[in-house]
Write a protein that holds these residues in place. Sequence first.
Motif, short mmCIF file in Angstrom:
data_model
loop_
_atom_site.label_atom_id
_atom_site.label_comp_id
_atom_site.label_asym_id
_atom_site.label_seq_id
_atom_site.Cartn_x
_atom_site.Cartn_y
_atom_site.Cartn_z
N GLY A 154 57.65 51.05 34.74
CA GLY A 154 58.77 50.54 33.97
C GLY A 154 58.40 49.51 32.94
N VAL A 155 59.38 49.17 32.11
CA VAL A 155 59.20 48.23 31.01
C VAL A 155 59.87 46.91 31.37
N PHE A 156 59.11 45.84 31.31
CA PHE A 156 59.63 44.49 31.52
C PHE A 156 59.57 43.75 30.19
N VAL A 157 60.65 43.08 29.83
CA VAL A 157 60.73 42.37 28.55
C VAL A 157 60.97 40.88 28.83
N LYS A 197 54.21 51.21 20.41
CA LYS A 197 53.85 52.44 21.10
C LYS A 197 54.19 52.23 22.57
N LEU A 198 55.23 52.87 23.03
CA LEU A 198 55.77 52.61 24.36
C LEU A 198 55.05 53.44 25.43
N THR A 199 54.94 52.86 26.60
CA THR A 199 54.40 53.56 27.76
C THR A 199 55.39 53.38 28.92
N ASP A 200 55.09 54.04 30.05
CA ASP A 200 56.01 53.93 31.18
C ASP A 200 55.69 52.74 32.08
N LYS A 201 54.71 51.92 31.68
CA LYS A 201 54.36 50.71 32.45
C LYS A 201 53.95 49.66 31.44
N MET A 202 54.87 48.74 31.15
CA MET A 202 54.67 47.90 29.98
C MET A 202 55.29 46.50 30.15
N LEU A 203 54.63 45.50 29.60
CA LEU A 203 55.17 44.14 29.50
C LEU A 203 55.24 43.77 28.02
N ILE A 204 56.45 43.47 27.57
CA ILE A 204 56.67 43.08 26.17
C ILE A 204 57.13 41.63 26.13
N VAL A 205 56.40 40.78 25.41
CA VAL A 205 56.79 39.38 25.24
C VAL A 205 57.27 39.18 23.81
#
Length: 584
Positions: free
Chosen positions: A268-271, A408-416
């Motif tokens: 999952g993606v955490f922001v 470029k999105l993935t299914d395991k991501m940390l966005i700050v």
Amino acid sequence: MKIKCSKILQYGALEIVAIYFSLLMVMSLLTGNLVYRRSQSLLAAAIIVVLTSHLYSDRRKYFITWGALGTLLASVLYIYYNLNDSSQVYLAIKYLSFSLNESCLIILTVSMLWQRTKKFILVLLLILALIIPIVFWGYYLSMDAWFASDTLLAVMQTNLGESKEYLSDYFTVSGMAAIIFIVIVAGIVWRNMQSVLLVKEKKHFTAFISLALLVSATACYKTRDNLILNTGWKAKENLQKYADFQKMQAQRKSIVRLNLQENGKQQGVFVLVIGESQSKDHMSAYGYDKKTTPWLGEAFKQDNFIKFTNAYSCHTHTIPVLTYALTAKNQYNELQLENAVSLLEVAEAAGYETAWLSNQIKYSAWDTPITVIASEANQQDWINHNIGETTVSNAYDLKLLDSLKSLKLTDKMLIVIHLMGNHGSYRERYPRDFAVFSDMSSEVGSYDNSILYNDYVVSKIYEYVRSLPEFNCMIYFADHADAVEEKLGHDASKFVWPMTHIPMYIGFSERFRQKDAAMVNILRNSQDKVFTNDLIFNIMLGLMNIKIPDIYEQENDITSTYYNSDIQRFKTLYGQRFVREDLQ
């Protein structure tokens, strides 16, 4: 001849005693207590100035010039004791001694080199000596505050543009008047200094003047550990810690890889969105009487949002806050900063694709721990390109939405995402369409407008990330707040509690809320517990299900049932103040 020498010695001894007791009296008046213990440095300064005076043809003019310059340099002690209690007397005595010895050294140097070097070099010497009273008096009369090491560190890590904005917002006429007054007095001292002549025909003159220079310089060196210079030493020490943080980067990453436990199949993606200078006291979603956060107010009514009501910042300046918030270092452990792994280092080791999007200025590649941490991100976009020139952004914060959509999105991501947010000057932080609070004072109205725009920006960010198939949650917190009503900004030297009143909230996807229902319930039951934002690192590890022995601290993770919510332990300003003071 013997009688003449005897009289000189007697008069000299009387002069030394008179100067020494005068200095003791000055310190006693400043501190409110009789000061005599550990005052040997004052006695040494009195001896040095009296003996040096015999190298001059007009001793009276020498004493006047020395006294005027020494008073100018030492005058900052009045500021300290006008704002603080009578603590650190010994360090204050050492600074007074340093000022007097420095004055003696400057006069000797000017007298010696007046005919041998270019005059601008001597003028530069005097200007360098005057930096201390100019900075401290200008700051005091503008901010009614002490120019502390935290303030100096903030100045050292900013740029010319931000300094200009800060001065335009807070510098006052009285501050400028103080600087002009100091320059005028310095000009008078400079004129007198030129007319204080050495008696060069004296026997062994060269030996005596060399000895006087050596003794004065040694006395300055011996008293360098003092109340004022320690401001600089402490700031330099912190900068060295930041440099060490960068040097240890490779070693930290190695430790993470060796100690990381499998974080399961957490996808999952955490922001993580970092606000800037935002006060919850000016957010309608937290009870403010102006509707500055309409989107957030509605969001808090939804089951997938959790509002934390007692979040505090761990400091009042961005670099100290984020240095702790984004690493394993916090106010409650003994970990050395250089050994504190960063959130991005941990996320990368756990298999997360990382991204850093910022509207803050990237001063240089390695200026601070924040840029060191950001440099680890697999994808980066710094939309404020005015490096080292200005804090007027190339674009408002909403431009970061384009950066977000370009990832470029993935299914395991940390966005700050690091916003420019509500950083002063407030009027520079929002487009004209958001200038709606014109009925209020200029400063408060501008700040509230920036809060309104920030609410809009975050709503658009959330609207986009929640649409991502793998979205898990968005965590928002501000680095610190601003004391807007008090017109103090976030200067730690003029600390008031509103500087620490930050918003913090989390928005979950419905999928994550159901899958990790136990954790979400723990967070909901903890929304009124006290929390300081230096614990963000542990919260993120908890949410992302990353476990690293000896690094992750469950007692500092509010997603854990083991979170220590005892209000007695929470601190700010790196442990200088306890949060319970604000809650009482």
